[in-house]
Design an enzyme around this catalytic site. Structure first.
Site, mmCIF file in Angstrom:
data_model
loop_
_atom_site.group_PDB
_atom_site.id
_atom_site.type_symbol
_atom_site.label_atom_id
_atom_site.label_comp_id
_atom_site.label_asym_id
_atom_site.label_seq_id
_atom_site.Cartn_x
_atom_site.Cartn_y
_atom_site.Cartn_z
ATOM 1 N N ASP A 1 -1.945 1.248 5.421
ATOM 2 C CA ASP A 1 -0.659 1.938 5.454
ATOM 3 C C ASP A 1 0.407 0.982 5.951
ATOM 4 O O ASP A 1 0.107 -0.098 6.417
ATOM 5 C CB ASP A 1 -0.716 3.072 6.468
ATOM 6 C CG ASP A 1 -1.135 4.362 5.824
ATOM 7 O OD1 ASP A 1 -1.095 4.455 4.603
ATOM 8 O OD2 ASP A 1 -1.490 5.277 6.580
ATOM 9 N N LYS B 1 1.386 2.175 -2.236
ATOM 10 C CA LYS B 1 1.641 1.647 -3.579
ATOM 11 C C LYS B 1 0.709 2.223 -4.635
ATOM 12 O O LYS B 1 0.731 1.802 -5.787
ATOM 13 C CB LYS B 1 1.534 0.128 -3.559
ATOM 14 C CG LYS B 1 2.583 -0.498 -2.661
ATOM 15 C CD LYS B 1 2.816 -1.956 -2.965
ATOM 16 C CE LYS B 1 3.937 -2.501 -2.101
ATOM 17 N NZ LYS B 1 3.556 -3.721 -1.411
#
Ligand code: SAH
Length: 410
Positions: free
Chosen positions: A200, A222
């Site tokens: 993260d 992403k």
């Protein structure tokens, strides 16, 4: 090395003492250190000493060993396989050693290794291995070498290549608040064994630099999620790799179960029949105030601390927080994800009874090189944060403990 030790090497052996009588003469600090290992080995331990440290006494109370509260007698050695002479009286230790020698029982001496028939190595355990180091009667050197070996194993320098590929499933690993040294030993070890690491924005990025080049690092932010929810996409990604036989470490900042959606991931894995190991992390809620010099509790000041998410506005119908009750509390409030709504939160707390002058600390990027702390009051917090340009991630601490911090000059 001290000249009194001869050059003949000791013969290493692992004694299997379970159920075998071991006599410990003495019950002070040295004895206590040795007793933990003997009890672990499930030896039948008899301690002989007129007085004992509280922890030895507690072990006796718990039935982990027998303690005879008196001086040593030669017949204590009857039936023993191993003896430790650990009194602070050289004459007693010498007598124990002579009695043991006569009975052909190996004897360790805490005061004079040169006269003992056995030495205690510096030892440690890691992942099913036992390490024991003897340094010819130099216990500090032995301990230092032992520590280096264990450290190396934990960091995967010796172990990673060997262990990689052995594990499968998922580990939810709490990475701690940001400083890479504040991950747990177990978390770090599992990271070294990972085939895939899902990360993260928050969490100790520096740890990723240590990963072998063939470890796949996936940034959760992403992962494309199209029309699905981002969290579902993350769950799917974790499950996909674990189902393919990879060992997946889900690394998050702080603790995965503190505003980390970790349990949603655990549920997704359970639904897919994937084993999950949870490795708790040091949450920023407690550690960031601590590193900024603020104890979340302090005797006579705060008997409670409440950790609250400021993610949802206090007046939102979606809020699950009883802000009115929090306004009435006098203990410590620790607010996470509260920077954006700090003004509304402070107003709500004041409206429900919290003193506008209550001291507040805002700690940005705690435990990192960029850490900044702002001291203010509840009434002024939002304006000061804006003025000073503080940004998330930040922890807001509300309560008198913030003033307690002043008792230590910094
Ligand atoms: N699971 C994390 C919290 C995730 S919520 C934990 O246990 O720590 C994200 C919030 O945590 C941030 O908005 C911020 O309020 C807080 N936070 C996490 N790391 C922080 C840090 N190093 N310094 C200040 N706040 C931090």
């Amino acid at each position: 090395m001290s000249p009194k030790y001869d050059d003949v090497p000791a013969y290493p052996a692992g004694l299997r003492l379970a159920g075998r009588k071991v006599v410990m003469v003495g019950a002070g600090a040295v004895a206590r250190r040795r007793l933990a290992g003997l009890v672990d080995a499930q030896a039948d331990v008899l301690v002989v000493a007129p007085a004992a440290t509280p922890s030895v006494e507690a072990m006796a109370d718990d039935g982990e060993l027998r303690w005879e509260r008196r001086g040593y007698r030669a017949d204590d050695l009857e039936g023993a396989w191993y003896v430790v002479a650990a009194t602070d009286d050289t004459a007693v230790n010498a007598a124990v050693e002579a009695d043991a020698e006569a009975r052909r029982i190996f004897c360790v001496r805490s005061d004079d290794a040169s006269h003992a028939s056995a030495w205690t190595p510096a030892s440690g355990r890691h992942d099913g291995l036992q390490i024991a180091v003897l340094a010819g009667g130099d216990p500090r050197r032995a301990a230092a070498v032992r520590d280096r070996i264990l450290e190396g194993m934990r960091e995967g320098a010796l172990g990673a290549a060997h262990f990689r590929g052995k594990k499968a499933g998922v580990a939810l690993v709490g990475g701690g608040p940001g400083d890479p040294d504040l991950i747990t030993v177990r978390g770090r070890r599992l990271l070294a064994e990972a085939d895939v690491v899902v990360t993260d924005r928050l969490g100790p990025r520096a740890l990723l630099d240590e990963l072998a080049s063939d470890v796949e690092v996936i940034d959760a932010a992403k992962i494309p999620y199209g029309r699905a929810m981002a969290q579902d996409a993350i769950n799917n990604e974790i499950v996909k790799h674990a189902s393919a036989g990879k060992f997946v470490v889900r690394l998050k900042g702080g603790d995965n179960y503190v505003f980390g959606r970790g349990f949603e991931e655990a549920i997704a894995c359970a639904a897919a029949g994937i084993p999950v190991e949870v490795v708790p992390g040091i949450t920023s809620a407690i550690s960031v105030p601590a590193i900024a010099g603020i104890p979340v509790t302090h005797r006579g000041v705060a008997h409670e601390f409440t950790v609250v998410s400021g993610h949802v506005a206090p007046d939102s119908p979606e809020s699950l927080v009883d802000w009115a009750a929090l306004g009435r509390l006098r203990g410590t409030l620790v607010l996470l994800m509260a920077m954006e709504r700090l003004g509304a939160i402070a107003e709500t707390l004041i409206a429900h009874g919290r003193d506008a002058a209550t001291p507040v600390a805002v700690v940005q990027e705690g435990t990192m090189a960029t850490q900044r702390t702002l001291r203010t009051t509840l009434a002024r917090a939002a304006a000061d944060v804006r003025e000073e340009g503080l940004r998330p991630p930040a922890i807001v601490v509300v309560g008198e403990v913030v003033a307690v911090a002043d008792q230590i000059a910094r």
